[in-house]
Scaffold this motif. Structure first.
Motif, PDB file in Angstrom:
ATOM      1  N   MET A   1     -15.793  11.952 -37.109  1.00  0.00           N
ATOM      2  CA  MET A   1     -15.607  12.760 -38.318  1.00  0.00           C
ATOM      3  C   MET A   1     -15.068  11.894 -39.452  1.00  0.00           C
ATOM      4  O   MET A   1     -15.538  11.979 -40.589  1.00  0.00           O
ATOM      5  CB  MET A   1     -14.677  13.945 -38.047  1.00  0.00           C
ATOM      6  CG  MET A   1     -15.309  15.019 -37.191  1.00  0.00           C
ATOM      7  SD  MET A   1     -14.338  16.540 -37.079  1.00  0.00           S
ATOM      8  CE  MET A   1     -12.842  15.975 -36.311  1.00  0.00           C
ATOM      9  N   LYS A   2     -14.086  11.039 -39.157  1.00  0.00           N
ATOM     10  CA  LYS A   2     -13.501  10.176 -40.183  1.00  0.00           C
ATOM     11  C   LYS A   2     -14.544   9.221 -40.756  1.00  0.00           C
ATOM     12  O   LYS A   2     -14.546   8.929 -41.951  1.00  0.00           O
ATOM     13  CB  LYS A   2     -12.335   9.380 -39.598  1.00  0.00           C
ATOM     14  CG  LYS A   2     -11.605   8.553 -40.616  1.00  0.00           C
ATOM     15  CD  LYS A   2     -10.394   7.866 -40.027  1.00  0.00           C
ATOM     16  CE  LYS A   2      -9.678   7.050 -41.090  1.00  0.00           C
ATOM     17  NZ  LYS A   2      -8.504   6.384 -40.563  1.00  0.00           N
ATOM     18  N   ALA A   3     -15.461   8.749 -39.904  1.00  0.00           N
ATOM     19  CA  ALA A   3     -16.528   7.848 -40.345  1.00  0.00           C
ATOM     20  C   ALA A   3     -17.627   8.587 -41.114  1.00  0.00           C
ATOM     21  O   ALA A   3     -18.546   7.963 -41.631  1.00  0.00           O
ATOM     22  CB  ALA A   3     -17.123   7.131 -39.140  1.00  0.00           C
TER      23      ALA A   3
ATOM     24  N   ARG B   1      -9.251  22.853 -38.308  1.00  0.00           N
ATOM     25  CA  ARG B   1     -10.505  22.113 -38.479  1.00  0.00           C
ATOM     26  C   ARG B   1     -11.519  22.681 -37.513  1.00  0.00           C
ATOM     27  O   ARG B   1     -11.232  22.913 -36.347  1.00  0.00           O
ATOM     28  CB  ARG B   1     -10.292  20.632 -38.195  1.00  0.00           C
ATOM     29  CG  ARG B   1     -11.586  19.880 -38.308  1.00  0.00           C
ATOM     30  CD  ARG B   1     -11.526  18.526 -38.907  1.00  0.00           C
ATOM     31  NE  ARG B   1     -10.551  18.243 -39.907  1.00  0.00           N
ATOM     32  CZ  ARG B   1     -10.828  18.116 -41.204  1.00  0.00           C
ATOM     33  NH1 ARG B   1     -12.044  18.318 -41.647  1.00  0.00           N
ATOM     34  NH2 ARG B   1      -9.885  17.793 -42.056  1.00  0.00           N
TER      35      ARG B   1
ATOM     36  N   TYR C   1     -12.746  12.699 -33.535  1.00  0.00           N
ATOM     37  CA  TYR C   1     -12.052  12.517 -34.814  1.00  0.00           C
ATOM     38  C   TYR C   1     -12.495  11.219 -35.487  1.00  0.00           C
ATOM     39  O   TYR C   1     -12.627  11.168 -36.709  1.00  0.00           O
ATOM     40  CB  TYR C   1     -10.540  12.542 -34.627  1.00  0.00           C
ATOM     41  CG  TYR C   1      -9.989  13.954 -34.608  1.00  0.00           C
ATOM     42  CD1 TYR C   1      -9.884  14.698 -35.771  1.00  0.00           C
ATOM     43  CD2 TYR C   1      -9.574  14.542 -33.423  1.00  0.00           C
ATOM     44  CE1 TYR C   1      -9.389  15.994 -35.764  1.00  0.00           C
ATOM     45  CE2 TYR C   1      -9.078  15.839 -33.392  1.00  0.00           C
ATOM     46  CZ  TYR C   1      -8.987  16.560 -34.570  1.00  0.00           C
ATOM     47  OH  TYR C   1      -8.496  17.837 -34.555  1.00  0.00           O
ATOM     48  N   GLN C   2     -12.745  10.158 -34.714  1.00  0.00           N
ATOM     49  CA  GLN C   2     -13.256   8.908 -35.290  1.00  0.00           C
ATOM     50  C   GLN C   2     -14.624   9.137 -35.934  1.00  0.00           C
ATOM     51  O   GLN C   2     -14.891   8.632 -37.032  1.00  0.00           O
ATOM     52  CB  GLN C   2     -13.388   7.828 -34.214  1.00  0.00           C
ATOM     53  CG  GLN C   2     -12.091   7.270 -33.716  1.00  0.00           C
ATOM     54  CD  GLN C   2     -12.298   6.296 -32.552  1.00  0.00           C
ATOM     55  OE1 GLN C   2     -13.410   6.152 -32.030  1.00  0.00           O
ATOM     56  NE2 GLN C   2     -11.224   5.653 -32.140  1.00  0.00           N
TER      57      GLN C   2
END
Length: 63
Positions: free
Chosen positions: A26-28, A40, A23-24
């Protein structure tokens, strides 16, 4: 046969990282994903693209 889209848990397992780390990423913006209804999914090609990136880009992207 490989599936085209993976759940976050499946994608994390493929990369051998935690779901939180996925998730980190993807967020980045380092791994692309799609939303279908409220789910998702991560295209298998997005994992390949992340792994094939030239090294060192992660630090540049974070700056």
């Amino acid at each position: 046969m490989h599936t085209l889209l993976l759940t976050p848990a499946e994608a994390a397992a493929e990369l051998r990282v935690s779901r939180a780390k996925l998730y980190q990423l993807m967020k980045a913006g380092l791994i692309d994903s799609v939303v279908i209804d409220r789910s998702r999914r991560i295209p298998r090609a997005a994992l390949t693209a992340y792994v094939d990136r030239p090294r060192g880009l992660e630090q540049q992207d974070a700056a």
